[in-house]
Design an enzyme around this catalytic site. Sequence first.
Site, PDB file in Angstrom:
ATOM      1  N   GLU A 100      12.799  54.995   1.843  1.00 23.04           N
ATOM      2  CA  GLU A 100      13.438  56.303   1.706  1.00 23.04           C
ATOM      3  C   GLU A 100      12.439  57.454   1.582  1.00 23.04           C
ATOM      4  O   GLU A 100      12.426  58.175   0.567  1.00 23.04           O
ATOM      5  CB  GLU A 100      14.409  56.303   0.516  1.00 23.04           C
ATOM      6  N   GLU A 109      19.680  48.477   1.850  1.00 22.98           N
ATOM      7  CA  GLU A 109      20.340  48.747   0.568  1.00 22.98           C
ATOM      8  C   GLU A 109      21.765  49.202   0.843  1.00 22.98           C
ATOM      9  O   GLU A 109      21.991  50.035   1.732  1.00 22.98           O
ATOM     10  CB  GLU A 109      19.658  49.889  -0.207  1.00 22.98           C
TER      11      GLU A 109
HETATM   12  O1  IFM Z   1      18.357  53.061  -7.095  1.00 23.26           O
HETATM   13  C1  IFM Z   1      18.191  53.676  -5.854  1.00 23.26           C
HETATM   14  C2  IFM Z   1      17.023  53.063  -5.120  1.00 23.26           C
HETATM   15  O2  IFM Z   1      15.848  53.203  -5.829  1.00 23.26           O
HETATM   16  C3  IFM Z   1      16.837  53.746  -3.778  1.00 23.26           C
HETATM   17  N1  IFM Z   1      18.052  53.831  -3.031  1.00 23.26           N
HETATM   18  C4  IFM Z   1      19.234  54.291  -3.716  1.00 23.26           C
HETATM   19  C5  IFM Z   1      19.423  53.516  -5.007  1.00 23.26           C
HETATM   20  C6  IFM Z   1      20.696  54.011  -5.733  1.00 23.26           C
HETATM   21  O3  IFM Z   1      20.600  55.346  -6.049  1.00 23.26           O
END
Ligand code: IFM
Length: 450
Positions: free
Chosen positions: A167, A355
Amino acid sequence: MNNTLRFPDEFLWGASTSAYQIEGAYNDDNKGENIWDRFVRRDARVLNGDTGDIACDHYHRMPQDVALLKKLGIPCYSFTISWTRILPEGRGQINVKGLDFYNRLVDTLLDAGIRPKATLYHWDFPQLLQDLGGWPNRDSVDWFAEYAQIVFEKLADRVKFWVTHNEPWVVAFLGYATGIHAPGVCDYSQAYQTAHHLLMAHGKAVQVYRQGGYDGQIGLTLNLNGLMPASDSDEDRAATQRVHDETHALFLDPVFKGEYPQALFNFIGPHKPNIQAGDLQLIRQPIDFLGLNYYNTDLVAFDIHSGLNKARLTPYSAPSWGRTEMNWGIYPAGIKGEALYVKKRYGNPDLYIAENGCAMPDEPDENGFVADWDRIRYIKAHIQALHEVIQEGVNLKGYFVWSIFDNFEWERGYGPRFGLVRVNYETLERIPKQSAYWYRDVITNNAINL
Ligand code: IFM
């Protein structure tokens, strides 16, 4: 009627975490300070004054945690590496104890029959390098490459699945534009320069990996949340396009096409990053896959008072879905839209959902057990949408749930819980929720039942 949606035989199921969010042991075994260690100690930066000092104490409980992953049938575990455990000063002197931790983690996973997937950078930049300017300093590209090389040399014989950054939009814009995240800077020029250097650092790490001749795959993970104009007005559509360019094209275009979105750069004017000859070639290294993180979709409206993009975002939920504990909208079709967008615009690369998951208002019973049917409903609906994208020709290779454990949710501290496993932050006991058993069945059957 057949209510089972089966996935391709080689489809990879997994679960993700990140170092700062679970490891704790923030200064054990010579680990150096990182920007989150520093940020959490500044006033009013994290809710309740929470810190990652202990987190889930995974650093000390790693063998038990891997045993639990095994018990829950997780085939692939996605973890991230803390830069300052390996290089306490960010560069130079290697900390053998830090490297050893990841060495043991990898061996323990492999012994348990779990495939390791490692990410080099998930937001915990070395503080000493921050003092030299952090990501906005062009030298950060070389600092990152040095770190990457050390990690590859130690682990790439056994880890075959690598991600450079997780990210980078969050790193650049929450870290340097809104200042919600470490290092807490509010300056769009630094945010854009950071984005450019993160991309260069990604490209350089990919080069280092290729030069090492390792026989695995390497890619990049982006957060591609959904965006829809709040109305049909030209202003709302243009605002949506700007946010889309900043969150999507700013990262995808240089990596896949070797160019930046010019309309965005015209709009941001003086905040445009400094780009030198050769930078875009460095960024455009062929990658083996793209990681896509999807959680939610927002409606975008033009708003003259909202940030550089003049855009106000409000959560969007599909009918009957409500919102998550973090007030994020729930729109499962959005994950499909993102996957199809990547396919159409960027040549259908191999894709992993790196994710996806949700914070829900978990209510433990007297034994600490959480019957989180709301989380199961969320995850199932997203997996169902992903089944459709495979039918529509997307090269989707796997799905990783965020997260296996409840953990430190950055500026929101320990309030929101994303885990399939509840962590009691007083005793540090791990208690699988209903969703953990449900996910185990999905993996075993390689299918969801509607
Ligand atoms: O917890 C975060 C993670 O570190 C990165 N992506 C989003 C998740 C939820 O906010």
